[in-house]
Motif scaffolding. Structure first.
Motif, PDB file in Angstrom:
ATOM      1  N   ARG A  94       0.865  -1.182   0.000  1.00 35.47           N
ATOM      2  CA  ARG A  94       0.000   0.000   0.000  1.00 35.47           C
ATOM      3  C   ARG A  94       0.893   1.220   0.000  1.00 35.47           C
ATOM      4  O   ARG A  94       1.771   1.361   0.840  1.00 35.47           O
TER       5      ARG A  94
ATOM      6  N   LEU B   1      -3.072   0.581  -3.944  1.00 29.22           N
ATOM      7  CA  LEU B   1      -2.599  -0.771  -3.711  1.00 29.22           C
ATOM      8  C   LEU B   1      -1.870  -1.241  -4.961  1.00 29.22           C
ATOM      9  O   LEU B   1      -2.373  -1.077  -6.076  1.00 29.22           O
TER      10      LEU B   1
ATOM     11  N   CYS C 192      -6.627   2.421  -6.994  1.00 30.93           N
ATOM     12  CA  CYS C 192      -6.978   3.434  -5.996  1.00 30.93           C
ATOM     13  C   CYS C 192      -7.843   2.794  -4.927  1.00 30.93           C
ATOM     14  O   CYS C 192      -8.823   2.120  -5.232  1.00 30.93           O
ATOM     15  N   GLU C 193      -7.458   3.017  -3.671  1.00 28.24           N
ATOM     16  CA  GLU C 193      -8.198   2.366  -2.606  1.00 28.24           C
ATOM     17  C   GLU C 193      -9.568   3.006  -2.396  1.00 28.24           C
ATOM     18  O   GLU C 193     -10.481   2.383  -1.892  1.00 28.24           O
ATOM     19  N   GLN C 194      -9.684   4.243  -2.771  1.00 31.48           N
ATOM     20  CA  GLN C 194     -10.942   4.933  -2.519  1.00 31.48           C
ATOM     21  C   GLN C 194     -12.013   4.608  -3.552  1.00 31.48           C
ATOM     22  O   GLN C 194     -13.135   4.303  -3.203  1.00 31.48           O
TER      23      GLN C 194
ATOM     24  N   GLY D 155     -11.397   2.446  -6.320  1.00 29.71           N
ATOM     25  CA  GLY D 155     -11.237   1.120  -6.889  1.00 29.71           C
ATOM     26  C   GLY D 155     -10.808   1.106  -8.348  1.00 29.71           C
ATOM     27  O   GLY D 155     -10.791   0.060  -8.982  1.00 29.71           O
TER      28      GLY D 155
ATOM     29  N   ASP E  89      -8.232   1.174 -11.377  1.00 33.97           N
ATOM     30  CA  ASP E  89      -6.837   0.784 -11.508  1.00 33.97           C
ATOM     31  C   ASP E  89      -6.196   1.506 -12.677  1.00 33.97           C
ATOM     32  O   ASP E  89      -6.864   1.925 -13.619  1.00 33.97           O
TER      33      ASP E  89
END
Ligand SMILES: [Zn+2]
Length: 76
Positions: free
Chosen positions: A11, A26, A38-40, A42, A44
């Motif tokens: 991360r 991630l 992007c973790e927020q 989703g 890519d």
């Protein structure tokens, strides 16, 4: 110049936030280009490794796995 070790499942926090506002990503795949999600939101994206290394602010979590490159090598 600093070399940033990147591994799948790390991360990372980038200096530049994603348009959605999140800046935690991630790592999915590492190569000459790195695939991050992007973790927020989703989403890519694939970024040149050189570019990404410049954009990384810090690594939040690293999996430091030796090299799980090969898997699913079906040998009887
Ligand atoms: Zn996003």
């Amino acid at each position: 110049m600093q070399i940033i070790p990147l591994h799948p499942n790390d991360r990372i926090q980038l200096k530049k936030p994603h348009p959605c506002g999140g800046n935690i990503f991630l790592v999915l795949r590492v190569g000459s280009a790195v695939r991050i999600v992007c973790e927020q939101c989703g989403r890519d994206m694939t970024v040149d490794r050189v570019k990404l290394e410049k954009a990384v602010r810090q690594i939040l979590e690293t999996s430091n796995a030796p090299s799980p490159e090969k898997k699913g090598n079906a040998q009887p």
